[in-house]
Design a protein around this motif. Structure first.
Motif, PDB file in Angstrom:
ATOM      1  N   UNK A 175       7.442   9.242  -4.612  1.00 43.35           N
ATOM      2  CA  UNK A 175       8.389   8.270  -5.154  1.00 43.35           C
ATOM      3  C   UNK A 175       7.698   6.917  -5.275  1.00 43.35           C
ATOM      4  N   UNK A 176       8.242   6.021  -6.081  1.00 44.13           N
ATOM      5  CA  UNK A 176       7.569   4.729  -6.294  1.00 44.13           C
ATOM      6  C   UNK A 176       7.538   3.826  -5.068  1.00 44.13           C
ATOM      7  N   UNK A 177       8.279   4.193  -4.002  1.00 43.88           N
ATOM      8  CA  UNK A 177       8.190   3.420  -2.761  1.00 43.88           C
ATOM      9  C   UNK A 177       7.168   4.009  -1.795  1.00 43.88           C
ATOM     10  N   UNK A 178       6.464   5.068  -2.214  1.00 46.15           N
ATOM     11  CA  UNK A 178       5.443   5.677  -1.386  1.00 46.15           C
ATOM     12  C   UNK A 178       5.928   6.822  -0.531  1.00 46.15           C
ATOM     13  N   UNK A 235       0.856  -1.182   0.000  1.00 44.11           N
ATOM     14  CA  UNK A 235       0.000   0.000   0.000  1.00 44.11           C
ATOM     15  C   UNK A 235       0.897   1.239   0.000  1.00 44.11           C
ATOM     16  N   UNK A 236       0.865   1.985  -1.091  1.00 41.08           N
ATOM     17  CA  UNK A 236       1.696   3.191  -1.206  1.00 41.08           C
ATOM     18  C   UNK A 236       1.032   4.414  -0.604  1.00 41.08           C
ATOM     19  N   UNK A 237      -0.246   4.332  -0.305  1.00 41.82           N
ATOM     20  CA  UNK A 237      -0.990   5.511   0.185  1.00 41.82           C
ATOM     21  C   UNK A 237      -1.796   5.169   1.436  1.00 41.82           C
ATOM     22  N   UNK A 238      -1.159   4.749   2.514  1.00 50.09           N
ATOM     23  CA  UNK A 238      -1.874   4.385   3.745  1.00 50.09           C
ATOM     24  C   UNK A 238      -2.371   5.628   4.482  1.00 50.09           C
ATOM     25  N   UNK A 239      -3.387   6.263   3.928  1.00 44.76           N
ATOM     26  CA  UNK A 239      -3.901   7.517   4.476  1.00 44.76           C
ATOM     27  C   UNK A 239      -5.415   7.530   4.390  1.00 44.76           C
ATOM     28  N   UNK A 240      -6.033   8.446   5.115  1.00 45.30           N
ATOM     29  CA  UNK A 240      -7.489   8.521   5.165  1.00 45.30           C
ATOM     30  C   UNK A 240      -8.035   9.331   3.989  1.00 45.30           C
ATOM     31  N   UNK A 241      -7.657   8.893   2.777  1.00 44.33           N
ATOM     32  CA  UNK A 241      -8.137   9.504   1.538  1.00 44.33           C
ATOM     33  C   UNK A 241      -8.304   8.415   0.496  1.00 44.33           C
ATOM     34  N   UNK A 242      -9.162   8.672  -0.485  1.00 41.37           N
ATOM     35  CA  UNK A 242      -9.278   7.768  -1.627  1.00 41.37           C
ATOM     36  C   UNK A 242      -8.228   8.145  -2.654  1.00 41.37           C
ATOM     37  N   UNK A 243      -7.398   7.164  -3.044  1.00 44.70           N
ATOM     38  CA  UNK A 243      -6.333   7.392  -4.024  1.00 44.70           C
ATOM     39  C   UNK A 243      -6.451   6.337  -5.120  1.00 44.70           C
ATOM     40  N   UNK A 244      -6.716   6.756  -6.371  1.00 44.00           N
ATOM     41  CA  UNK A 244      -7.042   8.128  -6.761  1.00 44.00           C
ATOM     42  C   UNK A 244      -8.463   8.501  -6.339  1.00 44.00           C
ATOM     43  N   UNK A 245      -8.825   9.763  -6.599  1.00 44.39           N
ATOM     44  CA  UNK A 245     -10.136  10.262  -6.216  1.00 44.39           C
ATOM     45  C   UNK A 245     -11.247   9.431  -6.845  1.00 44.39           C
ATOM     46  N   UNK A 275       5.799   9.154  -9.229  1.00 41.54           N
ATOM     47  CA  UNK A 275       4.405   8.810  -9.474  1.00 41.54           C
ATOM     48  C   UNK A 275       3.559  10.069  -9.323  1.00 41.54           C
ATOM     49  N   UNK A 276       2.444  10.113 -10.019  1.00 36.57           N
ATOM     50  CA  UNK A 276       1.499  11.217  -9.881  1.00 36.57           C
ATOM     51  C   UNK A 276       0.091  10.651  -9.865  1.00 36.57           C
TER      52      UNK A 276
END
Length: 676
Positions: free
Chosen positions: A254-257, A204-214, A232-233
């Motif tokens: 970065x690609x490692x999050x 998981x590269x985006x362990x946050x309280x958001x939807x990725x991508x939107x 990454x974008x």
């Protein structure tokens, strides 16, 4: 009719169209319609020699759409099916070296990433996400893929604690935007994962309280990787509250999050990030005004190095009043090919970099999903029209022919464009279509269609749900007409803006003036006219019911009956805020002004109401209210309810019920026959 036959001869291989067959054209039936293949998602191989794509076939037996991955050779047009077996397969993506095709399949363990060696051999399962995977993107070195997957968020939730040893279907949430379209979002997030090709390990590269991508106000692919693989974008709504604004921005990492950073700060929605192949430019699509989902979409380009943006974004579409819906970079990074909606068609433009000169290179019909070959000129894309479901085309010629033999037997009249002076003295345009087997000596009933959106448009496209040919072919034949009223896209942003805060005004004026034009046609029986629409189109049907008696029958699909109640039940609150000048508590007068509820006492026209239980954009209660009002006014009214559909009717068996019920309702009242 002669022009249609000539078109068939030009686009079909001669071996597929025996001469006797050409003389046996007939009207389309639901059985013909549901059997047609849906071609989508063309993907050019890195060497430009092959196109992988998806072919979906509706199955009444299984009550689902079964998709398979196909591949066609660009030079010869020869095609073959690559995948089969249980489940469905979609989203084919070529590896950077062109030797492997990644795709999403439901054949085992839900929707997961599978890898297929092109040279031969069996596909192997790569991912094992508990909630499935989607939208694969290869890393440039081929070592892994980025995927999107839903996860439980947070891991420990109040409902789990309250359930204890006795699980229930109850839900608890504390935030807005707990559902979207037809999907419950409370208690879950979608995140961006990296999956290693060698091991299948997912991170998981985006362990946050958001939807990725939107998941809302997104674009045409909202994850991108820089050519060197160092950046990454993705598009993400970074605010703590997302239901009342459209502040989607582009983020980089970065690609490692690691190294998360904000790349855009525009108050409107930014999405569809891309890196130019040479790594010199970074691009994205942007809406300037906040809170508006139908703002003009600009193509923005920034000079960048090593995955980090520098300088100010430049609007490559400055001075243009149209929107870019999707785009692709040329391999030499000297141009971009952009899909642009324009006066009822989707055209493809070449935009040079630098300089940003625009040249229209593909027009007529609807052309989407553009891909660019290594020579920077050859384009692969989907092409469709009112007489032709989507097929893969390459540089102006059909590459695939999945529906040719079926279409060769059908009488499918083309659309005819017409114009008139509408509201505000503006030029307004519409389409009309004659029935199959048209006889100029006869007069035909009229079916008048109203599009949704409300910022949408009727285009020269096949129509996977609201299909002109299906309406025109019923019974003894109908003339079909539709108007791109104020609010429609593809005619300039000022024209699109005009509907906001004027829902029952300028568009209604256009609809009525367009009806005047069509009703005067010598082959239209102006005493037998019906109207139908969905979403905003359904709203307009209910508004029409209280403001004119010119129609003998009406059909409302998922329409807004009471903007006051919609404001409290819809999920994208920015929509009603924008369309009615603010939240309900701040501007109730405007919500009331444009409410069909307030004109029910004038309803006199028979009404069919269609609504789905899973419609979270226009809640089912809107349909209930409209039906109740019609019955209390003593009208001939009927309700068609789908417990397993959202804003659209997608399941094959439900589509069969929808078409049968809607067409019967129209035929009963326009051909004056008995109820079935």
């Amino acid at each position: 009719m002669r022009s249609i036959v000539l078109l068939a001869c030009l686009t079909l291989p001669a071996s597929l169209v025996p001469l006797p067959l050409l003389a046996q054209k007939r009207a389309i039936t639901f059985e013909d319609y549901i059997a047609l293949k849906a071609v989508s998602d063309p993907q050019l191989s890195p060497d430009g020699k092959w196109v992988a794509y998806t072919v979906s076939t509706p199955s009444l037996q299984d009550n689902r759409n079964v998709s398979r991955v196909w591949v066609a050779e660009v030079a010869t047009g020869k095609s073959r099916q690559l995948t089969g077996g249980p489940g469905s397969d979609r989203q084919p993506r070529w590896s950077p070296d062109g030797k492997t095709l990644a795709f999403i399949s439901t054949r085992e363990g839900g929707a997961q990433v599978w890898l297929l060696p092109i040279a031969g051999g069996d596909a192997r399962k790569l991912s094992s996400q508990e909630e499935g995977a989607s939208d694969p993107v290869w890393l440039p070195d081929g070592s892994g893929l980025l995927i999107v997957s839903d996860i439980k968020w947070p891991t420990s939730q109040e409902i789990d604690q309250r359930n204890g040893a006795y699980p229930t279907a109850a839900r608890i949430w504390t935030k807005l935007f707990w559902r979207h379209w037809d999907d419950w979002r409370a208690g879950k997030r979608q995140h961006l994962f990296r999956v290693d090709v060698a091991t299948g390990k997912a991170t998981d590269l985006t362990p946050m309280d958001h939807d990725v991508p939107t998941i809302a106000t997104g674009g045409d692919g909202d994850v991108a990787v820089s050519p060197n693989g160092r950046g990454l974008a993705f598009a993400m709504h970074g605010d703590s509250v997302v239901a009342d604004n459209t502040n989607v921005d582009i983020y980089g990492m970065r690609p490692d999050g690691s190294g998360l950073r904000l790349l855009t700060t525009n108050a409107g929605a930014d999405n569809t990030p891309r890196f130019s192949p040479n790594g010199v430019f970074f691009s994205y699509l942007s809406m300037e005004r906040a809170g508006f989902k139908a703002e003009r979409v600009r193509l923005m380009i920034i000079s960048q190095s090593d995955g980090a943006t520098s300088g100010r974004p430049v609007d490559a579409t400055a001075g243009w009043d149209l929107s870019v819906s999707s785009y692709a970079w040329c391999p030499n990074s000297k141009c971009v090919y952009a899909v642009v909606e324009e006066r009822g068609r989707d055209n493809i433009y070449r935009i040079d970099t630098p300089g940003y000169k625009r040249t229209r290179v593909v027009s007529s019909g609807v052309n989407t999903s553009v891909q660019v070959a290594p020579d920077n000129r050859t384009l692969a894309y989907l092409h469709q029209s009112n007489t032709q479901p989507a097929e893969v085309w390459v540089s102006g010629k059909a590459l695939t022919h999945h529906n040719d033999s079926a279409l060769a037997t059908l009488d499918l009249p083309p659309l005819e464009e017409f114009g008139f002076v509408g509201a505000l003295g503006d030029s307004v345009f519409g389409w009309s279509q004659k029935p199959p087997g048209f006889d100029p000596a006869r007069t035909y009933p009229l079916i008048y269609l109203v599009h949704g959106g409300p910022q949408g448009a009727w285009t020269d496209s096949w129509g996977p749900r609201w299909n002109n040919q299906m309406f025109a072919a019923r019974g003894g034949g109908f003339v079909v007409a539709e108007v791109n009223f104020h609010g429609s896209t593809g005619y300039g942003q000022k024209f699109t803006d005009a509907i906001s805060q004027h829902w029952g005004e300028y568009p209604f004026d256009d609809v009525m003036k367009g009806l005047d034009v069509v009703a005067r046609l010598p082959y239209v029986d102006s005493t037998r006219m019906g109207a139908a629409g969905a979403s905003y189109g359904g709203y307009m049907i209910l508004w029409i019911a209280g403001h004119t008696n010119r129609f003998k029958v009406l059909v409302d699909h998922d329409g807004v009956f009471n903007p006051v109640s919609m404001a409290g039940s819809t999920e994208e609150l920015w929509f009603t805020d924008w369309e009615f000048g603010g939240p309900l508590y701040a501007n109730r007068a405007l919500y009331e002004k444009w409410s069909p509820l307030n004109h029910v006492s004038d309803w006199k026209t028979p009404l069919l109401v269609v609504h789905g239980q899973l419609d979270y954009r226009v809640d089912l209660s809107e349909g209930y209210q409209a039906f109740t009002a019609a019955k209390r006014m003593g009208l001939d009214a009927k309700f068609l309810y789908f417990p397993d559909e959202g804003h659209w009717v997608l399941r094959p068996r439900n589509r069969r019920i929808w078409w049968g019920t809607v067409l019967d309702w129209l035929e009963v009242h326009l051909h004056e026959s008995a109820h079935p």
